[in-house]
Motif scaffolding. Structure first.
Motif, short mmCIF file in Angstrom:
data_model
loop_
_atom_site.label_atom_id
_atom_site.label_comp_id
_atom_site.label_asym_id
_atom_site.label_seq_id
_atom_site.Cartn_x
_atom_site.Cartn_y
_atom_site.Cartn_z
N SER A 38 -38.43 75.24 19.83
CA SER A 38 -37.54 75.97 18.92
C SER A 38 -37.72 75.51 17.47
CB SER A 38 -36.09 75.82 19.36
OG SER A 38 -35.81 74.45 19.54
N THR A 39 -38.09 74.25 17.26
CA THR A 39 -38.25 73.74 15.90
C THR A 39 -39.32 74.52 15.13
OG1 THR A 39 -37.84 71.60 16.90
CG2 THR A 39 -38.48 71.57 14.60
N ASP A 67 -50.45 72.84 24.34
CA ASP A 67 -50.14 72.72 25.76
C ASP A 67 -49.74 74.05 26.39
OD1 ASP A 67 -47.74 72.90 24.39
OD2 ASP A 67 -47.14 70.84 24.79
N GLY A 132 -44.43 69.04 17.31
CA GLY A 132 -43.01 68.78 17.41
C GLY A 132 -42.87 67.44 18.11
N ILE A 133 -41.65 67.07 18.44
CA ILE A 133 -41.45 65.84 19.22
C ILE A 133 -40.38 66.12 20.27
CG2 ILE A 133 -39.81 64.88 17.52
CD1 ILE A 133 -40.90 62.06 18.28
N HIS A 138 -42.56 62.60 23.33
CA HIS A 138 -43.87 63.22 23.55
C HIS A 138 -44.33 64.05 22.36
CE1 HIS A 138 -41.94 66.92 25.80
NE2 HIS A 138 -42.09 67.20 24.53
N LYS A 202 -32.71 64.53 17.33
CA LYS A 202 -34.06 63.94 17.23
C LYS A 202 -34.06 62.61 16.45
CE LYS A 202 -36.28 67.33 19.35
NZ LYS A 202 -37.08 68.38 18.82
C1 GLP Z 1 -42.00 71.21 24.15
C2 GLP Z 1 -43.44 71.13 23.67
C3 GLP Z 1 -43.60 70.07 22.62
C4 GLP Z 1 -42.54 70.21 21.55
C5 GLP Z 1 -41.19 70.12 22.16
C6 GLP Z 1 -40.08 70.19 21.14
O1 GLP Z 1 -41.71 70.17 25.01
N1 GLP Z 1 -44.36 70.87 24.71
O2 GLP Z 1 -44.89 70.18 22.05
O3 GLP Z 1 -42.70 69.19 20.63
O4 GLP Z 1 -41.08 71.20 23.07
O5 GLP Z 1 -39.20 71.25 21.38
P1 GLP Z 1 -38.04 71.67 20.42
O6 GLP Z 1 -38.65 72.03 19.11
O7 GLP Z 1 -37.44 72.86 21.11
O8 GLP Z 1 -37.13 70.52 20.31
#
Ligand code: GLP
Length: 277
Positions: A38-39, A67, A132-133, A138, A202
């Motif tokens: 979502s970020t 991924d 993202g994280i 991860h 986060k």
């Molecule tokens: C998934 C992706 C990651 C991403 C993470 C963050 O797990 N595999 O690559 O960093 O979502 O998601 P959000 O931005 O929704 O917090």
């Protein structure tokens, strides 16, 4: 590593889009590494606007996503291919055949992973990788204990990730517990990395990744070793950083961000200048 803190999530997404636009304008044949979650939605929305309103041209770009879930067909609403088509590829002038995601439906997953690595090498590597994280620390789906030199492979998701991503799946859909992900080593080879994180949820993991020790328990901490990595945060995600004030001062005084600072101070209508920073 440079840490850049913006007042809110919108401004942080804007800055990331501005960096990507600068990359694409100065190097129209760029190889972009893309991320989901979502970020990133704010970044893609801004890039779509720039494509429509300021002729940001993606026609010669190639892309590689980090991924993809194992076992979801491309047209599944939770597949990352579906996400990318919906948020970016279907809305800008990119050639779909130049966009790549690992195939989580491949019969031979190990061969698919090797092939993905080969494809990235064939195009000369990734110029700019968005990241993202996850709450587990991860990047991509490199869960705790991923080796810093790991390559594209099948990874099993940890409970924190399953908990974080399950709400995105409809109740009757089984969320995959495995994914194909670029390895930490694959990511560290990209010429530039941009990690974007926003929101208070986060803050803890960002502090561990940026200021904590290098550890495979937090894959994102590996980015401390990357020669050209920018971490873009909003104030909420930066909330637990010890050096927050220092990073803010650096950003305010760094000439390479001047064009962005000026654009923000005159509002969103100012043209996005070509810039390399
Ligand atoms: C998934 C992706 C990651 C991403 C993470 C963050 O797990 N595999 O690559 O960093 O979502 O998601 P959000 O931005 O929704 O917090």
């Amino acid at each position: 590593m440079q840490v850049v803190i913006q007042p809110n999530a919108g401004a942080a997404a804007d800055l990331v889009a501005w960096i990507v636009a600068g990359q694409v304008r100065t190097q129209p044949r760029s190889v972009l590494g893309l991320a989901t979650g979502s970020t990133m939605e704010g970044v893609y929305a801004r890039l779509v606007e720039l494509n429509r309103e300021e002729a940001l041209d993606f026609s010669r770009c190639r892309t590689f996503n980090l991924d993809e879930y194992v076992g979801l067909p491309e047209n599944h609403p939770n597949s990352y291919r579906h996400y990318m088509n919906h948020h970016l590829f279907g809305k800008v002038n990119i050639e779909l055949r130049n966009t790549h995601l690992p195939n989580g439906m491949a019969e031979d997953l190990a061969a698919e992973c090797e092939n993905y690595e080969r494809l990235i090498k064939q195009v000369g590597g990734i110029d700019l990788q968005l990241l993202g994280i996850g709450r587990s620390g991860h990047i991509g789906f490199n869960e705790p204990l991923s080796a810093f030199n790991s390559r594209t492979r099948v990874e099993s998701l940890v409970p924190a990730t399953i908990e974080q991503n399950r709400p995105l799946f409809k109740r009757d859909t089984r969320m995959p517990h495995q994914a194909i992900t670029m390895g930490v080593g694959t990511i560290l080879e990209c010429r530039r990395c941009i990690l974007l994180a926003t929101g208070p949820d986060k803050a803890k993991i960002v502090a561990q990744a940026v200021e904590g020790p290098l550890t495979s328990m937090v894959s994102a901490s590996s980015l401390q070793m990357h020669p050209h990595c920018t971490v873009v945060l909003d104030v909420a995600a930066a909330g637990q950083l010890k050096g927050m004030k220092h990073y803010q001062r650096l950003f305010e005084n760094d000439p390479k961000w001047k064009a962005f600072r000026e654009r923000m101070s005159v509002g969103d209508t100012a043209p996005l200048r070509t810039s390399v920073c």
